[in-house]
Write a protein that holds these residues in place. Structure first.
Motif, short mmCIF file in Angstrom:
data_model
loop_
_atom_site.label_atom_id
_atom_site.label_comp_id
_atom_site.label_asym_id
_atom_site.label_seq_id
_atom_site.Cartn_x
_atom_site.Cartn_y
_atom_site.Cartn_z
N ARG A 10 53.05 33.85 29.23
CA ARG A 10 53.78 33.07 28.23
C ARG A 10 55.27 33.06 28.53
N LEU A 11 55.92 31.96 28.14
CA LEU A 11 57.37 31.90 28.23
C LEU A 11 57.99 32.88 27.24
N PRO A 12 59.19 33.39 27.52
CA PRO A 12 59.83 34.36 26.62
C PRO A 12 59.93 33.81 25.20
N GLY A 13 59.62 34.67 24.24
CA GLY A 13 59.74 34.31 22.84
C GLY A 13 58.52 33.64 22.25
N ARG A 14 57.50 33.36 23.09
CA ARG A 14 56.32 32.67 22.58
C ARG A 14 55.33 33.60 21.88
N VAL A 15 55.41 34.88 22.17
CA VAL A 15 54.51 35.85 21.53
C VAL A 15 55.32 37.06 21.12
N ASP A 16 54.77 37.86 20.22
CA ASP A 16 55.40 39.09 19.78
C ASP A 16 55.40 40.08 20.95
N ALA A 17 56.58 40.42 21.43
CA ALA A 17 56.68 41.29 22.60
C ALA A 17 56.13 42.69 22.34
N SER A 18 55.98 43.07 21.08
CA SER A 18 55.48 44.41 20.75
C SER A 18 53.97 44.45 20.59
N ALA A 19 53.31 43.29 20.68
CA ALA A 19 51.87 43.22 20.47
C ALA A 19 51.20 42.55 21.66
N THR A 20 50.21 43.24 22.23
CA THR A 20 49.43 42.68 23.32
C THR A 20 47.98 42.59 22.88
N THR A 21 47.42 41.40 22.91
CA THR A 21 46.04 41.24 22.48
C THR A 21 45.29 40.35 23.46
N PHE A 22 44.01 40.61 23.62
CA PHE A 22 43.12 39.78 24.41
C PHE A 22 41.96 39.39 23.52
N THR A 23 41.68 38.09 23.45
CA THR A 23 40.74 37.60 22.46
C THR A 23 39.29 37.68 22.88
N SER A 24 39.03 37.99 24.16
CA SER A 24 37.65 38.06 24.62
C SER A 24 37.59 38.91 25.88
N PRO A 25 36.39 39.41 26.24
CA PRO A 25 36.25 40.13 27.50
C PRO A 25 36.64 39.29 28.71
N THR A 26 36.35 37.98 28.65
CA THR A 26 36.71 37.09 29.76
C THR A 26 38.22 37.01 29.93
N ASP A 27 38.93 36.90 28.81
CA ASP A 27 40.39 36.84 28.85
C ASP A 27 40.97 38.12 29.44
N LEU A 28 40.44 39.26 29.02
CA LEU A 28 40.91 40.55 29.53
C LEU A 28 40.59 40.69 31.02
N ALA A 29 39.38 40.26 31.42
CA ALA A 29 39.00 40.36 32.83
C ALA A 29 39.91 39.52 33.70
N SER A 30 40.29 38.33 33.23
CA SER A 30 41.20 37.47 34.00
C SER A 30 42.56 38.13 34.16
N ALA A 31 43.04 38.76 33.08
CA ALA A 31 44.33 39.45 33.15
C ALA A 31 44.27 40.62 34.13
N LEU A 32 43.17 41.33 34.15
CA LEU A 32 43.00 42.45 35.09
C LEU A 32 42.97 41.95 36.54
N ARG A 33 42.32 40.83 36.77
CA ARG A 33 42.28 40.29 38.13
C ARG A 33 43.66 39.87 38.61
N ARG A 34 44.46 39.27 37.72
CA ARG A 34 45.82 38.89 38.11
C ARG A 34 46.66 40.13 38.38
N ALA A 35 46.48 41.15 37.55
CA ALA A 35 47.22 42.40 37.77
C ALA A 35 46.81 43.05 39.09
N GLU A 36 45.52 42.98 39.41
CA GLU A 36 45.03 43.56 40.67
C GLU A 36 45.67 42.86 41.87
N MET A 37 45.72 41.53 41.83
CA MET A 37 46.32 40.78 42.95
C MET A 37 47.80 41.09 43.08
#
Length: 215
Positions: free
Chosen positions: A153-180
């Motif tokens: 997300r662009l800065p200011g679009r989400v609460d910087a103090s809160a990190t949420t993933f709405t589904s296992p698929t969303d979390l898995a995608s974030a993990l894959r990007r972090a891995e790369m």
């Protein structure tokens, strides 16, 4: 200064001509059916569906809007993996466009008016930038939906103090990007990072909040 009162945008009304046909279509996409209510005298009917992981739902039915059927355009569905989302919708019977990106940042033209990215170049954004890759489809009435891939997300679009993933698929995608990204980090340092869980966590939180990513 006191905090502003929360105002949660949760419902979009879409106009349809055949309520049961629309219900079959959105049910076929795998969206959650939340309600199907009708008045005893048959004067109105309201159906509500929610896309997977979404905080916003759609409503359609009989006598719920005066808009012309099919006139809702530019309805955004945000996904973290555009190719996977497109494949999923196709498997469920949706006639969806190929993945495309905008022409050098220009959002104008005659290709499907009202949909962001109307001058279309085939394929994902070549630089894999967030917000820049799309695919589109219509429901049976012609209401227009647009998939948009957002990985950070662009800065200011989400609460910087809160990190949420709405589904296992969303979390898995974030993990894959972090891995790369972490693989590139280890190439730069020339050594294995024993604290990779901490690096992953910092990367995923920063990406979602629109903050600078760790190197």
């Amino acid at each position: 200064m006191s905090n502003s009162l929360d105002m949660k945008f949760e419902i979009v009304v879409i106009p349809v001509s055949d309520v049961d046909r629309a219900k079959r279509f959105y049910d076929g996409l795998g969206w959650r059916l939340d309600a199907d209510f009708a008045s005893d005298d048959g004067g109105y009917r309201v159906i509500q569906f929610t896309p997977p992981g979404s905080g916003c739902s759609v409503i359609f039915g009989k006598n719920v809007t005066g808009a012309a059927p099919g006139s809702a355009k530019g309805l955004y569905l945000i996904v973290s993996d555009i190719e996977a989302a497109r494949k999923e919708l196709r498997s469920r019977g949706a006639e969806i466009s190929e993945v495309f990106h905008d022409a050098s940042g220009v959002y104008a033209g005659a290709d499907e008016p009202y949909l962001f990215g109307r001058v279309r170049v085939s394929g994902r954004d070549p630089d894999q930038r967030s917000y820049r890759s799309f695919a589109s489809f219509n429901d049976p009435d012609g209401n227009g939906w647009l998939l948009q891939e957002i990985t950070g997300r662009l800065p200011g679009r989400v609460d910087a103090s809160a990190t949420t993933f709405t589904s296992p698929t969303d979390l898995a995608s974030a993990l894959r990007r972090a891995e790369m990204a972490h693989g590139e980090h280890e190439k730069r340092t020339g050594q294995r990072d024993e604290e990779w869980p901490t690096w992953y966590a910092e990367y995923m939180v920063s990406e979602q909040a629109g903050k600078p990513l760790p190197l």
